[in-house]
Structures are given as C-alpha cells and as structure tokens.
Design an enzyme around this catalytic site. Structure first.
Site, PDB file in Angstrom:
ATOM      1  N   ILE A 245      32.871  38.774  41.047  1.00 57.95           N
ATOM      2  CA  ILE A 245      31.793  37.134  40.774  1.00 57.95           C
ATOM      3  C   ILE A 245      31.326  36.541  39.101  1.00 57.95           C
ATOM      4  CG2 ILE A 245      29.195  36.352  41.391  1.00 57.95           C
ATOM      5  CD1 ILE A 245      29.731  37.617  43.875  1.00 57.95           C
ATOM      6  N   PRO A 246      32.320  35.951  38.835  1.00 54.47           N
ATOM      7  CA  PRO A 246      32.361  35.982  36.924  1.00 54.47           C
ATOM      8  C   PRO A 246      30.635  35.684  36.432  1.00 54.47           C
ATOM      9  CG  PRO A 246      33.202  33.935  38.049  1.00 54.47           C
ATOM     10  CD  PRO A 246      32.391  35.490  39.178  1.00 54.47           C
ATOM     11  N   CYS A 247      29.700  36.277  36.699  1.00 55.21           N
ATOM     12  CA  CYS A 247      28.581  35.477  35.263  1.00 55.21           C
ATOM     13  C   CYS A 247      28.877  35.564  35.024  1.00 55.21           C
ATOM     14  CB  CYS A 247      27.624  36.448  36.516  1.00 55.21           C
ATOM     15  SG  CYS A 247      27.420  38.087  35.378  1.00 55.21           S
ATOM     16  N   HIS A 248      29.966  35.660  33.991  1.00 58.56           N
ATOM     17  CA  HIS A 248      29.959  35.885  32.434  1.00 58.56           C
ATOM     18  C   HIS A 248      30.309  34.597  31.628  1.00 58.56           C
ATOM     19  CE1 HIS A 248      33.602  36.753  34.337  1.00 58.56           C
ATOM     20  NE2 HIS A 248      34.053  36.485  33.448  1.00 58.56           N
TER      21      HIS A 248
END
Length: 281
Positions: A245-248
């Site tokens: 889950i690409p929270c970056h």
C-alpha cells in the site's frame, strides 16, 4: 441567520448523536433521515459528504466497536455479543468482523489465537523486510532494522496467534512487487484489519500509479471527504503493509515530502527509484 453550511453541519451532528445512542436498534436509513427532517436520498448524500462513509457503514462501525468491547472486556459469548449489539444472529456478527476487522469474532476475542501466521525476513532495494501472511493473504510488512524488534512488533498486533518462521507463496508473490510492474501483479492478496475510513484511504492509495505522487488534501478529496486531511494523514501513517500500500507516494501540498513511518530517507529513495523505473520503461 444560520448559513446552509451550518444547517447541514447541525443536521449531521444530530444524526451522529442519534446513531451513537440508537445503533443497537440497527436503524434503517428512512428512520435516521426522518429524525433530521431530510429525504433518505438527500440525507444519504449529505452524511457521506460530511462523515466520509455512508450512514449504514457508520452504524456498522459503531456496532463493531461495541461488540469488540463486549467480547474483550466482558468475555461475552458470540451469541450474547450479537444480541447486545442488536444484530439478528452470530452470522451477522461474523460478517461484520470479516468485512471490517479482517478476522472472525472468535479470532478477535482470542487475540488472534485461531490465526496461523507465517513470517520471514527478505531483502529489498530499501533494506530488510519482515513480511507476514495468514491463509487469506499478507497481514503485515515492515522494514526491519532489527529482526528481534520487528518480530516483537508483529506479535503485538496478534498476541495470541500461532507463529511459524516460514517463507510461503503469498510472501513470494508480494515480494515480486520489487521486480515487476505492481499494476500487473494479480496474485497479491491482503488480509487487513482497520476502520472503514482507514480501509477506504488504503484502497484509494492502491490507485496511485508507480512513479506518481498525491497530496494529503487530494487523497482526502478522492475519498469525498476534503476536510479530513488530518484523519487521512493518520490513516496513511497506520498503513500495516509497507510499499504494497504505497503510502510513500503521499506528499504535502507545499511539495515537501512529509513524514514516513520507516524514515524520510527511505521515502526519498523509494520515490526516486520508482520514477527512474517509470522513465526507463
């Protein structure tokens, strides 16, 4: 004279108070709308805009939190928890937990006692990862500066689960994300628990393409809750599966990177690495 915005807010606040006091009656949409003198259609749309979730989901969330407190604090049976929450039976309680919490009521009550979790450590372009999976999918993935500390963090999430240090196919599929286009990987399954709001934020994050960036405010707008930037930031920070889950890919509106649970240097490296891969393609 009261503005329309204040009138709308007052009605939504009144509806929330009513739901908090009466969720055990499992009120229908028509009944709630009548309490605030709106048509069901208008109320549904207005409530969703202000609260970020539908009235039905809000009732489900209140019901779940109440059932969790009964199961944990009173050690109630599943039947009693369903009855006291206003649900028609244990099957509805089961569905509620599966859809929102990602586990059965029994698994929650026993702190994950009925869960079997495999975990392993693997190398990625950005450091060592701990990746953990259940029979349903990846339940946790985090960068591990210290393997013992990382293992402890995992066990705190499911204190009574059965653990086995074993590398399985679900973990292998998840780690393929570093060597293939993540949008073309169909075999990654996630087993997550979170509030409806968190799940909505995480689901929206999955739509941010590799090499792309999104601001907290844009993310809030994408979930039809533009005033919830702070809550969105909290949900992003609570992401339990690093990189998948690409929270970056979430940055601040002024262009600054903002924080990152696993370090801003790592976040910078991830963004640059993804941009290079996209440009190379």
């Amino acid at each position: 004279m009261e503005t329309q915005e204040k009138t709308d807010y007052r009605r939504i606040a009144q509806a929330i108070d009513y739901l908090k006091s009466n969720f055990r009656e499992q009120p229908e949409l028509d009944e709630i709308a009548e309490k605030v003198h709106l048509s069901p259609f208008h109320f549904q749309r207005m409530f969703t805009e202000w609260a970020g979730i539908s009235p039905k989901k809000f009732v489900q969330y209140l019901s779940l939190e109440y059932a969790k407190s009964i199961l944990k604090e009173k050690q109630a049976t599943l039947f009693d928890a369903a009855f006291e929450t206003g649900l028609s039976g244990t099957s509805r309680l089961h569905d509620l937990f599966i859809n929102i919490e990602g586990m059965t009521p029994g698994e929650y009550k026993n702190g994950g006692e009925q869960l079997s979790i495999n975990y392993s450590f693997a190398e990625s372009p950005f450091g060592t990862l701990l990746v953990a999976s259940t029979a349903k999918g990846i339940c946790y993935m985090a960068f591990a500066e210290d393997e013992l500390h990382a293992s402890d963090d995992l066990r705190k999430r499911f204190p009574n689960a059965r653990y086995q240090q074993l590398f399985d196919k679900k973990q292998e599929n998840a780690l393929n994300i570093f060597s293939r286009d993540w949008t073309k990987i169909d075999d990654i399954k996630l087993h997550l628990k979170g509030t409806p709001f968190q799940l909505k934020v995480w689901e929206t994050l999955l739509k941010v393409p590799m090499g792309g960036l999104v601001t907290y405010s844009t993310l809030a707008g994408n979930i039809q809750n533009p005033n919830a930037c702070r809550a969105v930031g909290s949900a992003v920070g609570d992401n339990p599966v690093a990189f998948l889950i690409p929270c970056h890919r979430v940055i601040r509106s002024d262009g600054a990177l903002g924080g990152y649970h696993w370090g801003t240097n790592r976040k910078t490296a991830m963004i640059g690495w993804e941009a290079a891969r996209v440009n190379f393609q």
